[in-house]
Design an enzyme around this catalytic site. Sequence first.
Site, PDB file in Angstrom:
ATOM      1  CG  ASP A   1      -7.585   8.425   7.171  1.00  0.00           C
ATOM      2  OD1 ASP A   1      -8.446   8.814   6.359  1.00  0.00           O
ATOM      3  OD2 ASP A   1      -6.952   7.377   7.025  1.00  0.00           O
TER       4      ASP A   1
ATOM      5  CG  HIS B   1      -1.261  -0.058  -3.889  1.00  0.00           C
ATOM      6  ND1 HIS B   1      -1.764  -1.309  -4.135  1.00  0.00           N
ATOM      7  CD2 HIS B   1      -2.096   0.503  -2.997  1.00  0.00           C
ATOM      8  CE1 HIS B   1      -2.859  -1.481  -3.428  1.00  0.00           C
ATOM      9  NE2 HIS B   1      -3.069  -0.409  -2.726  1.00  0.00           N
TER      10      HIS B   1
HETATM   11  C1  LIG Z   1      -6.070   1.651   1.658  1.00  0.00           C
HETATM   12  S1  LIG Z   1      -6.404   2.548   3.112  1.00  0.00           S
HETATM   13  C2  LIG Z   1      -4.957   2.201   4.055  1.00  0.00           C
HETATM   14  C3  LIG Z   1      -5.225   2.335   5.527  1.00  0.00           C
HETATM   15  C4  LIG Z   1      -4.075   1.920   6.442  1.00  0.00           C
HETATM   16  N1  LIG Z   1      -2.888   2.713   6.204  1.00  0.00           N
HETATM   17  C5  LIG Z   1      -3.761   0.428   6.302  1.00  0.00           C
HETATM   18  O1  LIG Z   1      -2.597   0.084   6.209  1.00  0.00           O
HETATM   19  O2  LIG Z   1      -4.684  -0.387   6.282  1.00  0.00           O
HETATM   20  C6  LIG Z   1      -6.148   4.224   2.594  1.00  0.00           C
HETATM   21  C7  LIG Z   1      -6.386   5.243   3.674  1.00  0.00           C
HETATM   22  O3  LIG Z   1      -6.002   6.536   3.174  1.00  0.00           O
HETATM   23  C8  LIG Z   1      -6.956   7.482   3.605  1.00  0.00           C
HETATM   24  N2  LIG Z   1      -6.894   8.640   2.692  1.00  0.00           N
HETATM   25  C9  LIG Z   1      -7.345   8.722   1.419  1.00  0.00           C
HETATM   26  N3  LIG Z   1      -7.097   9.954   0.919  1.00  0.00           N
HETATM   27  C10 LIG Z   1      -6.464  10.635   1.895  1.00  0.00           C
HETATM   28  C11 LIG Z   1      -5.930  11.957   1.978  1.00  0.00           C
HETATM   29  N4  LIG Z   1      -6.005  12.793   0.946  1.00  0.00           N
HETATM   30  N5  LIG Z   1      -5.326  12.335   3.123  1.00  0.00           N
HETATM   31  C12 LIG Z   1      -5.246  11.464   4.176  1.00  0.00           C
HETATM   32  N6  LIG Z   1      -5.720  10.212   4.152  1.00  0.00           N
HETATM   33  C13 LIG Z   1      -6.328   9.802   3.033  1.00  0.00           C
HETATM   34  C14 LIG Z   1      -8.261   6.708   3.548  1.00  0.00           C
HETATM   35  O4  LIG Z   1      -9.256   7.319   4.349  1.00  0.00           O
HETATM   36  C15 LIG Z   1      -7.826   5.351   4.090  1.00  0.00           C
HETATM   37  O5  LIG Z   1      -7.910   5.315   5.495  1.00  0.00           O
END
Ligand SMILES: C[S@@+](CC[C@H](N)C(=O)[O-])C[C@H]1O[C@@H](n2cnc3c(N)ncnc32)[C@H](O)[C@@H]1O
Length: 430
Positions: free
Chosen positions: A285, A331
């Site tokens: 993350d 999404h």
């Molecule tokens: C909607 S949450 C989903 C979290 C988890 N996968 C779940 O199923 O609940 C999106 C996640 O993507 C991470 N994220 C956003 N941009 C990112 C990036 N460029 N690289 C890695 N992670 C990222 C956010 O910090 C967050 O934890």
Amino acid sequence: MTSNARLAQLSHTILEKTKIVTDHLASHNLTAPSWDVDGAVDFPIPESAGEAYTARVDLIAATKELHDLTLGPKQGLSWLSWDFINNLSLQAIWEFRVPEFVPLTGSISFEDLTAKVVAANDFKIGVMNLRRLIRHAMLNHIFIEPRKGFVAHTSVSRMLLEDEPMANWVGYMCRDLWKPAAHVVDAMKKWPGSEEPTETAVNHAFEQSLPWYDYLQSVPEKARRYNLAMKLHSGNEGFSVGHTVRGYAWGKLGEATVVDMGGNQGFVSFAIAEAFPKLKFVVQDTEGMRKPEAMGPMPAHLEERVTRTVHDFFEPQTVVADVYFFRWIFHGFSDKYNIKILRALRPALRKGAKVVINDGTLPEPLTASYLQERNIRTMDAFNQVTVNAREREIDDWSELFRLADERYKFTGAWKPENSHMWFIEAEWTG
Ligand SMILES: C[S@@+](CC[C@H](N)C(=O)[O-])C[C@H]1O[C@@H](n2cnc3c(N)ncnc32)[C@H](O)[C@@H]1O
């Protein structure tokens, strides 16, 4: 079938489905929701109830169709056009904190209520203005007028008072997203075909250039509201992590490494790791999510098999693994950015490696219930409002992999029973 016969058929369906639902309630000693201030607010039939749940879903569709047909297309369309007033009366009630000043037992006169609302909000609002908004909201079961000139709570208005996630959900929708929703068409005209998260209705409405989540974080009150509002659905059976654990043949991977990309604190990997002891996980993350205050605890018995690291999924992947797993990631981005994410995996991909996505998927037209279709198409529209992203149909997923790299072979998409999320899988053939 003639249009007259359709009305009769719908009313017959409604009778039949209502009986299945009420028989289920009676045999399980359950109570249907009501507007009564102490009434239940959730229909007590979960998806796992099978026939009774399906009957309820059919009932919602049949009553909607009968209602719409009884109105007729002309009156229906004219009502649809002014339905944003539903949101206006709800917004006013939420904004002016009206539910706080209505007693849970008994009632209060419009005059006394207005005096309390004015004192709490510290600006002038006339009795007439408040009364007309409240009387409009009553059409949606928010408050009742038990006798002329007096207001009392219903189960609906009571939620605005006592259910914190719901109250924040209402505020998030009415206060933070209503204005942007009204700017979608203008944003589409200003930035035709844009896939940028900084050229959205939110940017247009609030005249600012940050992506949605950065904008939210820049206004503490909105960030707080958003976080609390999101709790409304955290208990939703259809989004449970259990479906992620049971919906994919994790066991068939044998001794394998899974990279959980955008895996947050790792709670999904923890759940899969618990059920499949041969699997190892790398939960990647952003840097912000790896600060001690954001990390959350790691179950001690999983420390050997789950590691949490920093990796930006737009940057080249360095961990060679058997599966690259994305839950609730795609999404939130337009095709342009999802293609970037898929291409960034290439340096680490070995022949046979899999990309497994757990996300929403749009049903083929006329294949889903009205309830499912309404939910996912509304979510799809909100993705456009806030981030210029989209929900995808199965063909769109297959095309996304093809556009990213011809060496991805799309191997299928499926929805585990009772899950609201799908699995989408591709294999690297390069
Ligand atoms: C909607 S949450 C989903 C979290 C988890 N996968 C779940 O199923 O609940 C999106 C996640 O993507 C991470 N994220 C956003 N941009 C990112 C990036 N460029 N690289 C890695 N992670 C990222 C956010 O910090 C967050 O934890």
